[in-house]
Design a protein around this motif. Structure first.
Motif, short mmCIF file in Angstrom:
data_model
loop_
_atom_site.label_atom_id
_atom_site.label_comp_id
_atom_site.label_asym_id
_atom_site.label_seq_id
_atom_site.Cartn_x
_atom_site.Cartn_y
_atom_site.Cartn_z
N UNK A 1 19.87 60.56 45.06
CA UNK A 1 19.79 59.10 45.06
C UNK A 1 18.42 58.63 45.52
N UNK A 2 17.90 59.26 46.56
CA UNK A 2 16.57 58.91 47.06
C UNK A 2 15.51 59.17 46.00
N UNK A 3 15.60 60.31 45.33
CA UNK A 3 14.61 60.65 44.29
C UNK A 3 14.67 59.67 43.13
N UNK A 4 15.87 59.25 42.76
CA UNK A 4 16.01 58.27 41.67
C UNK A 4 15.35 56.95 42.07
N UNK A 5 15.63 56.50 43.29
CA UNK A 5 15.02 55.25 43.76
C UNK A 5 13.50 55.35 43.81
N UNK A 6 13.00 56.47 44.27
CA UNK A 6 11.54 56.65 44.35
C UNK A 6 10.91 56.71 42.96
N UNK A 7 11.63 57.24 42.00
CA UNK A 7 11.06 57.35 40.64
C UNK A 7 10.96 55.98 39.97
N UNK A 8 11.71 54.99 40.45
CA UNK A 8 11.67 53.65 39.87
C UNK A 8 10.50 52.82 40.41
N UNK A 9 9.94 53.23 41.53
CA UNK A 9 8.84 52.49 42.14
C UNK A 9 7.52 52.78 41.42
N UNK A 10 6.64 51.83 41.50
CA UNK A 10 5.29 52.05 40.97
C UNK A 10 4.59 53.09 41.85
N UNK A 11 3.83 53.98 41.23
CA UNK A 11 3.10 54.95 42.06
C UNK A 11 2.07 54.24 42.94
N UNK A 12 1.80 54.83 44.08
CA UNK A 12 0.85 54.23 45.02
C UNK A 12 -0.59 54.60 44.67
N UNK A 13 -0.75 55.44 43.69
CA UNK A 13 -2.09 55.84 43.27
C UNK A 13 -2.32 55.28 41.87
N UNK A 14 -3.55 55.07 41.54
CA UNK A 14 -3.94 54.57 40.22
C UNK A 14 -5.01 55.48 39.65
N UNK A 15 -4.86 55.83 38.38
CA UNK A 15 -5.87 56.61 37.71
C UNK A 15 -6.85 55.66 37.04
N UNK A 16 -8.11 55.95 37.18
CA UNK A 16 -9.10 55.13 36.49
C UNK A 16 -9.19 55.56 35.04
N UNK A 17 -9.68 54.69 34.20
CA UNK A 17 -9.81 55.03 32.79
C UNK A 17 -10.80 56.19 32.60
N UNK A 18 -11.76 56.28 33.52
CA UNK A 18 -12.74 57.37 33.44
C UNK A 18 -12.07 58.73 33.70
#
Length: 69
Positions: free
Chosen positions: A50-67
């Motif tokens: 249940x915890x993993x499912x809830x965490x998978x619905x959240x936006x990641x806290x990291x962002x990849x740059x286009x570069x």
């Protein structure tokens, strides 16, 4: 860390159980202890899932740059 220790205990016991049951004459006491280890440690799996499912619905806290893509 405790969850990882429990996972290791489960998989170690499962492998040992398979090895025991592959023997023509296996040790019943060992099989019972291994099964007890497995059952005792999987009781938290539904909560973890249940915890993993809830965490998978959240936006990641990291962002990849286009570069970096």
């Amino acid at each position: 860390m405790q969850e990882l220790r429990n996972e290791q205990a489960i998989y170690r016991a499962a492998l040992a159980l398979i090895m025991q049951l592959a023997q023509p004459k296996f040790d019943t006491n060992s099989v019972q202890q291994l099964m007890k280890t497995i059952v005792g440690n999987i009781k938290d799996w539904p909560r973890q899932w249940k915890r993993e499912i809830l965490l998978s619905l959240l936006e990641p806290k990291w962002k990849l740059s286009s570069k970096s893509l």
